[in-house]
Design a protein around this motif. Sequence first.
Motif, PDB file in Angstrom:
ATOM      1  N   GLY A 211       0.825  -1.201   0.000  1.00 20.93           N
ATOM      2  CA  GLY A 211       0.000   0.000   0.000  1.00 20.93           C
ATOM      3  C   GLY A 211       0.858   1.249   0.000  1.00 20.93           C
ATOM      4  N   ALA A 212       0.537   2.187   0.883  1.00 21.78           N
ATOM      5  CA  ALA A 212       1.306   3.429   0.977  1.00 21.78           C
ATOM      6  C   ALA A 212       2.550   3.280   1.846  1.00 21.78           C
ATOM      7  CB  ALA A 212       0.422   4.546   1.517  1.00 21.78           C
ATOM      8  N   GLY A 213       2.762   2.094   2.419  1.00 30.38           N
ATOM      9  CA  GLY A 213       4.052   1.816   3.031  1.00 30.38           C
ATOM     10  C   GLY A 213       4.173   1.995   4.526  1.00 30.38           C
ATOM     11  N   GLY A 214       3.063   2.062   5.264  1.00 30.25           N
ATOM     12  CA  GLY A 214       3.169   2.225   6.707  1.00 30.25           C
ATOM     13  C   GLY A 214       3.939   1.101   7.364  1.00 30.25           C
ATOM     14  N   LYS A 215       3.580  -0.137   7.042  1.00 37.03           N
ATOM     15  CA  LYS A 215       4.290  -1.282   7.603  1.00 37.03           C
ATOM     16  C   LYS A 215       5.679  -1.428   6.984  1.00 37.03           C
ATOM     17  CE  LYS A 215       0.215  -3.980   8.978  1.00 37.03           C
ATOM     18  NZ  LYS A 215      -0.837  -3.019   8.542  1.00 37.03           N
ATOM     19  N   THR A 216       5.816  -1.057   5.718  1.00 35.28           N
ATOM     20  CA  THR A 216       7.133  -1.118   5.075  1.00 35.28           C
ATOM     21  C   THR A 216       8.156  -0.291   5.847  1.00 35.28           C
ATOM     22  OG1 THR A 216       6.028  -1.285   2.910  1.00 35.28           O
ATOM     23  CG2 THR A 216       8.378  -0.785   2.903  1.00 35.28           C
ATOM     24  N   LEU A 217       7.771   0.910   6.247  1.00 32.86           N
ATOM     25  CA  LEU A 217       8.701   1.781   6.972  1.00 32.86           C
ATOM     26  C   LEU A 217       9.052   1.195   8.329  1.00 32.86           C
ATOM     27  CD1 LEU A 217       7.218   5.300   6.134  1.00 32.86           C
ATOM     28  CD2 LEU A 217       9.150   4.134   5.059  1.00 32.86           C
ATOM     29  N   LEU A 239       1.110   2.975  -4.045  1.00 34.83           N
ATOM     30  CA  LEU A 239       2.544   2.710  -3.931  1.00 34.83           C
ATOM     31  C   LEU A 239       3.369   3.973  -4.134  1.00 34.83           C
ATOM     32  CD1 LEU A 239       4.449   0.330  -3.396  1.00 34.83           C
ATOM     33  CD2 LEU A 239       4.602  -0.002  -5.881  1.00 34.83           C
ATOM     34  N   SER A 240       2.861   4.913  -4.944  1.00 32.54           N
ATOM     35  CA  SER A 240       3.612   6.142  -5.216  1.00 32.54           C
ATOM     36  C   SER A 240       3.789   7.000  -3.965  1.00 32.54           C
ATOM     37  CB  SER A 240       2.914   6.959  -6.310  1.00 32.54           C
ATOM     38  OG  SER A 240       1.669   7.468  -5.836  1.00 32.54           O
ATOM     39  N   ARG A 241       2.958   6.780  -2.962  1.00 35.61           N
ATOM     40  CA  ARG A 241       3.076   7.568  -1.735  1.00 35.61           C
ATOM     41  C   ARG A 241       4.239   7.119  -0.866  1.00 35.61           C
ATOM     42  NH1 ARG A 241      -3.211   6.540  -0.311  1.00 35.61           N
ATOM     43  NH2 ARG A 241      -4.121   7.478  -2.178  1.00 35.61           N
ATOM     44  N   LEU A 242       4.764   5.942  -1.147  1.00 35.64           N
ATOM     45  CA  LEU A 242       5.826   5.397  -0.294  1.00 35.64           C
ATOM     46  C   LEU A 242       7.134   6.152  -0.433  1.00 35.64           C
ATOM     47  CD1 LEU A 242       7.178   3.365   1.559  1.00 35.64           C
ATOM     48  CD2 LEU A 242       7.327   1.771  -0.376  1.00 35.64           C
TER      49      LEU A 242
END
Length: 392
Positions: A211-217, A239-242
């Motif tokens: 998604g927008a990367g909350g867990k990715t970060l 994904l572009s928000r990441l």
Amino acid sequence: MTPAARVQAAIELLDGIITAAREGGAPADRIVADGLRARRYAGSKDRRAIRELVYGAIRACGPVPENGRAAMLRLAQVQPDIAGLFSGAPYGPAPVVAEEVAAQGGVAPEWLARRLAASDIAGEEAEALLGRAPLDIRVNTLKAARDGLTLPVDGEALLAPNGLRLPAGTPVEQWEAYRDGLIEVQDGGSQLACLALDAQAGETVVDLCAGAGGKTLALAAAMQNSGTLIACDTNRQRLSRLRPRAERAGAGNITELLLNPMREMEALEQWRGKADAVLVDAPCSGTGTWRRNPESRWRITAQEIEKLSILQFRLLEIATGLLRPGGRLVYVVCSLLDEEGSQVFDRFTAAYPEISATPLTLSAGRSRGRGMRLTPYHDGTDGFFFARAAKV
């Protein structure tokens, strides 16, 4: 604006929200924001009061109301002071007539409430799904430490080791600490789900539904910016928000990867059998997030849940193909329905003998099937099911 005029404005916004829920239109927060922007005569106190009325009415109704007026009449049953504002005053709602019926209360549409009850979410446990969510943040350990960080508002330490809870509505996005990437907004339960993966420095980790990367970060911080972290999604806009978020957070080990639905492994082929860990934060009905999006319970259908459970299983299959022998995966859904949580995971582990469920030892949650469940009532977090497995 008079109190009666605020009620009428809320009714008009509710009309739009109800129509959008039935037709798959814009979410409530966007409708409210656009509607209040159009009412230029409304001051800040008016806007705040109207917003409170709108979301109060949404929470007070179980099934989808017939219209905004019926929804507001239901709220008047919960908050009797509102009933006197149906007086026919200028710019206010017309008086109530004898044949008018308020919308039905309840936690959700009846069929969905039954599904939740079958998953042991009923009574106070179910009612807690419609409370007001707190504001949780995660201290980004790439740039700061929770114990050494000074913020404009003191936060309550969460069980997640880098989490803090702030009063709802705290303007964290205006803080220097947020602009500099020292903190991120992330629910405490979401933080615990990331911890379950136990991502380590130097590993190859795949966030399959970033998604927008909350867990990715959060994973990048756990990996201490070392190793390879592949953030995948099928939605280009999300994904572009990441990237700007990762730059702000100082997370430099992330590779973004846009996937084609039903052809995901074509893009992921180079990591087949090589991942140390895969996070499957699967699309779901979102029943655990109603505190933040209460109108979303009016949008769910039984057919959608069935389709989602099929997708969830397929994503676990993809994760299995990515794992090296000895690698691990964590399956996460922000749903409290067993048919999206424990039942999907049980079917998956039964179908793939090379995958073995492994125990979770976290500071919150209760066992559910072969995984764990967090709920607003017991844990003060969003609702989650998550489970961990290893590839033999």
